[in-house]
Scaffold this motif. Structure first.
Motif, PDB file in Angstrom:
ATOM      1  N   UNK A 171      31.592  -1.422  80.309  1.00  0.00           N
ATOM      2  CA  UNK A 171      30.323  -0.797  80.384  1.00  0.00           C
ATOM      3  C   UNK A 171      29.995  -0.299  78.760  1.00  0.00           C
ATOM      4  N   UNK A 172      30.807  -0.934  77.978  1.00  0.00           N
ATOM      5  CA  UNK A 172      30.705  -0.655  76.420  1.00  0.00           C
ATOM      6  C   UNK A 172      29.483  -1.436  75.946  1.00  0.00           C
ATOM      7  N   UNK A 173      29.324  -2.450  76.429  1.00  0.00           N
ATOM      8  CA  UNK A 173      28.078  -3.332  76.114  1.00  0.00           C
ATOM      9  C   UNK A 173      26.801  -3.163  77.227  1.00  0.00           C
ATOM     10  N   UNK A 174      26.983  -2.171  77.988  1.00  0.00           N
ATOM     11  CA  UNK A 174      25.907  -2.002  78.917  1.00  0.00           C
ATOM     12  C   UNK A 174      25.080  -0.887  78.495  1.00  0.00           C
ATOM     13  N   UNK A 175      24.296  -0.594  79.476  1.00  0.00           N
ATOM     14  CA  UNK A 175      23.350   0.563  79.246  1.00  0.00           C
ATOM     15  C   UNK A 175      22.550   0.646  77.930  1.00  0.00           C
ATOM     16  N   UNK A 176      22.573   1.866  77.259  1.00  0.00           N
ATOM     17  CA  UNK A 176      21.653   2.259  76.200  1.00  0.00           C
ATOM     18  C   UNK A 176      22.213   1.339  74.892  1.00  0.00           C
ATOM     19  N   UNK A 177      23.842   1.163  74.710  1.00  0.00           N
ATOM     20  CA  UNK A 177      23.824   0.235  73.681  1.00  0.00           C
ATOM     21  C   UNK A 177      23.245  -1.249  73.761  1.00  0.00           C
ATOM     22  N   UNK A 178      23.063  -1.848  74.838  1.00  0.00           N
ATOM     23  CA  UNK A 178      22.566  -3.117  75.024  1.00  0.00           C
ATOM     24  C   UNK A 178      21.087  -2.717  74.758  1.00  0.00           C
ATOM     25  N   UNK A 179      20.220  -1.824  75.074  1.00  0.00           N
ATOM     26  CA  UNK A 179      19.021  -1.637  74.799  1.00  0.00           C
ATOM     27  C   UNK A 179      18.666  -1.431  73.498  1.00  0.00           C
ATOM     28  N   UNK A 180      19.527  -0.404  72.923  1.00  0.00           N
ATOM     29  CA  UNK A 180      19.188  -0.065  71.348  1.00  0.00           C
ATOM     30  C   UNK A 180      19.647  -1.421  70.365  1.00  0.00           C
ATOM     31  N   UNK A 181      20.658  -2.202  70.881  1.00  0.00           N
ATOM     32  CA  UNK A 181      20.957  -3.237  69.987  1.00  0.00           C
ATOM     33  C   UNK A 181      21.032  -4.664  70.599  1.00  0.00           C
ATOM     34  N   UNK A 182      20.079  -4.968  71.407  1.00  0.00           N
ATOM     35  CA  UNK A 182      19.810  -6.271  71.855  1.00  0.00           C
ATOM     36  C   UNK A 182      19.772  -7.252  70.878  1.00  0.00           C
ATOM     37  N   UNK A 183      20.798  -8.414  71.089  1.00  0.00           N
ATOM     38  CA  UNK A 183      20.805  -9.590  69.999  1.00  0.00           C
ATOM     39  C   UNK A 183      21.634  -9.019  68.686  1.00  0.00           C
ATOM     40  N   UNK A 184      22.153  -7.855  68.596  1.00  0.00           N
ATOM     41  CA  UNK A 184      22.640  -7.345  67.450  1.00  0.00           C
ATOM     42  C   UNK A 184      24.393  -7.087  67.643  1.00  0.00           C
ATOM     43  N   UNK A 185      24.734  -7.505  68.636  1.00  0.00           N
ATOM     44  CA  UNK A 185      26.164  -7.321  69.026  1.00  0.00           C
ATOM     45  C   UNK A 185      26.883  -8.708  69.631  1.00  0.00           C
ATOM     46  N   UNK A 186      27.911  -8.881  69.169  1.00  0.00           N
ATOM     47  CA  UNK A 186      28.808 -10.048  69.618  1.00  0.00           C
ATOM     48  C   UNK A 186      30.233  -9.570  70.125  1.00  0.00           C
ATOM     49  N   UNK A 187      30.474 -10.006  71.515  1.00  0.00           N
ATOM     50  CA  UNK A 187      31.750  -9.427  72.103  1.00  0.00           C
ATOM     51  C   UNK A 187      32.816 -10.646  71.987  1.00  0.00           C
ATOM     52  N   UNK A 188      34.166  -9.813  71.966  1.00  0.00           N
ATOM     53  CA  UNK A 188      35.232 -10.775  72.152  1.00  0.00           C
ATOM     54  C   UNK A 188      36.146 -10.082  72.870  1.00  0.00           C
ATOM     55  N   UNK A 189      36.579 -10.688  74.245  1.00  0.00           N
ATOM     56  CA  UNK A 189      37.562 -10.087  74.833  1.00  0.00           C
ATOM     57  C   UNK A 189      38.955 -10.459  74.737  1.00  0.00           C
ATOM     58  N   UNK A 190      39.910  -9.638  74.331  1.00  0.00           N
ATOM     59  CA  UNK A 190      41.118  -9.841  73.984  1.00  0.00           C
ATOM     60  C   UNK A 190      42.124  -9.746  75.301  1.00  0.00           C
ATOM     61  N   UNK A 191      42.913 -10.936  75.732  1.00  0.00           N
ATOM     62  CA  UNK A 191      43.955 -10.556  76.658  1.00  0.00           C
ATOM     63  C   UNK A 191      45.335 -10.423  76.192  1.00  0.00           C
ATOM     64  N   UNK A 192      46.224 -10.234  76.922  1.00  0.00           N
ATOM     65  CA  UNK A 192      47.487 -10.056  76.529  1.00  0.00           C
ATOM     66  C   UNK A 192      48.158 -11.556  76.284  1.00  0.00           C
ATOM     67  N   UNK A 193      49.162 -11.508  75.449  1.00  0.00           N
ATOM     68  CA  UNK A 193      49.644 -12.761  74.849  1.00  0.00           C
ATOM     69  C   UNK A 193      49.680 -13.738  76.118  1.00  0.00           C
ATOM     70  N   UNK A 194      49.151 -15.232  75.690  1.00  0.00           N
ATOM     71  CA  UNK A 194      49.422 -16.343  76.166  1.00  0.00           C
ATOM     72  C   UNK A 194      50.907 -16.751  76.099  1.00  0.00           C
ATOM     73  N   UNK A 195      51.133 -17.947  76.775  1.00  0.00           N
ATOM     74  CA  UNK A 195      52.364 -18.342  76.863  1.00  0.00           C
ATOM     75  C   UNK A 195      52.681 -18.709  75.225  1.00  0.00           C
ATOM     76  N   UNK A 196      51.802 -19.439  74.537  1.00  0.00           N
ATOM     77  CA  UNK A 196      51.960 -20.081  73.134  1.00  0.00           C
ATOM     78  C   UNK A 196      52.127 -18.901  72.458  1.00  0.00           C
ATOM     79  N   UNK A 197      51.396 -17.802  72.262  1.00  0.00           N
ATOM     80  CA  UNK A 197      51.591 -16.525  71.838  1.00  0.00           C
ATOM     81  C   UNK A 197      52.889 -15.876  72.075  1.00  0.00           C
ATOM     82  N   UNK A 198      53.418 -15.916  73.089  1.00  0.00           N
ATOM     83  CA  UNK A 198      54.891 -15.598  73.432  1.00  0.00           C
ATOM     84  C   UNK A 198      55.928 -16.464  72.560  1.00  0.00           C
ATOM     85  N   UNK A 199      55.743 -17.764  72.446  1.00  0.00           N
ATOM     86  CA  UNK A 199      56.562 -18.652  71.786  1.00  0.00           C
ATOM     87  C   UNK A 199      56.486 -18.121  70.249  1.00  0.00           C
ATOM     88  N   UNK A 200      55.150 -17.847  69.808  1.00  0.00           N
ATOM     89  CA  UNK A 200      55.154 -17.630  68.247  1.00  0.00           C
ATOM     90  C   UNK A 200      55.692 -16.345  68.106  1.00  0.00           C
TER      91      UNK A 200
END
Length: 405
Positions: free
Chosen positions: A122-151
């Protein structure tokens, strides 16, 4: 040593100096805070002085006096004491009431680059979306991938080999779980983490959510991730213990799980009509480790675990993913990026002629010329009839790249 998560950093770097607000979301303990610290370190390496970097963890009790937008506004403006651009990092910003007003004000009145994290969609919904339309970019972070586990293992001089895929298949990629080597300790960590997420991001925010019923229903949904979701089956499973639950409550729990990034809903794609279908979703877990919290066992031949890992890998690589629907069957995934796509079938092992015929035959009625893949754990290349066979581990380790048309 902490892993430098290059797959996300390369997506975020173009925005380091931009006034667009960088919103980093994802399930708790996936590594958002560490990613913020890495970005901060990279800015310092570029020559940005520490005096021009403001970092506030809003779950730190040292900042519990920052309650609302006015408090946050006062704190930031008090710290800006010189000319030049400031880089502001706000970790878990959702704890500040009306934080979106402060962000909009900072962007409009200050020379700043803003980075914020949150553990609720909900961070990007509601009033934040209204106030900052086109002014945000989102990146979703997931737990380690298998390659990241190796690294991570190699970075910390820990023994690693490809057979550890089965450890990853069972316990997933939450970064802190790699601190534990004993299965009981890992299980205890994942169970405590899940309960903490429920307490902080779901039950704690709603008077209508009953913790016991939510835990029961949500763990059932996670254990069955990737399967066709039937609310009636969930209700029936719940009734076996002489308990009652409504369809509305189940749908409400599903929505809360999505908002806390515990699951992702995967919509249907009409392969023949080449359109997304609005009804019926499959659900995949943000991490396969959460799938076995209530069982502590795994059938390694359960294709849905493999599907879950492939799905999360596709998300990490920036694909939009659907489950494909044909006239008489389905394709596991339709992966789309920049208007191009491919089709993917996932299997455990192609150990018999009937299995090979079933997995490759899923494409028999599809006239779409987009690349078609069958992924399995087989080491032998079984590609034929224009359909490419890919070893899942090779795919996860990026030895193979998908072609799209």
């Amino acid at each position: 040593m902490k892993l430098k998560r290059e797959i996300y950093l390369e997506q975020i770097r173009p925005y380091y100096d931009s006034d667009i607000i960088k919103v980093i979301t994802g399930v708790r303990r996936a590594g958002k805070s560490i990613l913020l610290e890495t970005i901060k370190d990279e800015l310092i390496e570029k020559g940005i002085t520490g005096d021009n970097i403001i970092y506030i963890n809003l779950e730190d009790m040292d900042y519990e006096y920052i309650v609302d937008a006015s408090d946050l506004n006062a704190e930031i403006k008090n710290r800006i004491t010189s000319e030049g651009k400031y880089y502001i990092f706000l970790d878990e910003v959702q704890h500040v009431d009306r934080f979106e007003k402060a962000l909009a004000s900072f962007r409009a009145t200050l020379n700043v680059s803003l980075f914020v994290t949150g553990s609720n969609s909900t961070l990007l919904s509601g009033e934040l979306s209204t106030l900052l339309t086109g002014r945000t970019v989102e990146f979703e972070i997931l737990p380690f991938s298998f390659l990241e586990m190796k690294q991570y293992y190699e970075l910390n001089n820990m023994e690693w080999n490809e057979d550890m895929f089965y450890d990853y298949l069972k316990w997933g990629g939450f970064p802190l779980r790699f601190d534990y080597k004993d299965d009981k300790a890992i299980h205890r960590y994942l169970s405590n983490l899940y309960e903490s997420i429920v307490n902080r991001d779901i039950v704690g925010k709603s008077k209508s959510a009953d913790k016991k019923s939510f835990m029961d229903i949500s763990l059932y949904i996670l254990a069955n991730a990737g399967k066709e979701l039937s609310v009636d089956n969930i209700i029936a499973a719940y009734k076996k213990d002489n308990k009652e639950i409504s369809r509305r409550t189940v749908y409400n729990y599903l929505e809360r799980m999505k908002k806390a990034f515990l699951i992702h809903g995967v919509g249907r794609y009409n392969v023949v009509g080449k359109t997304a279908l609005s009804n019926r979703e499959k659900q995949y877990a943000v991490d396969v480790g959460f799938r076995i919290i209530n069982t502590n066992t795994i059938n390694y031949e359960d294709t849905f675990f493999l599907e879950n890992i492939v799905y999360n890998e596709l998300l990490t690589r920036g694909y939009t993913v659907f489950a494909g629907k044909t006239h008489k069957g389905e394709i596991d995934f339709v992966a789309i990026k920049e208007g191009k796509k491919c089709f993917i079938q996932v299997a455990y092992l192609l150990s018999s002629e009937s299995t090979i015929k079933r997995e490759f035959g899923a494409y028999s009625k599809i006239t779409d010329a987009s690349p078609k893949y069958v992924m399995s754990l087989d080491k032998v290349d079984l590609s034929h009839d224009g359909i490419v066979h890919v070893n899942i581990i090779d795919f996860l380790l990026r030895k193979v790249e998908l072609m799209l048309t």
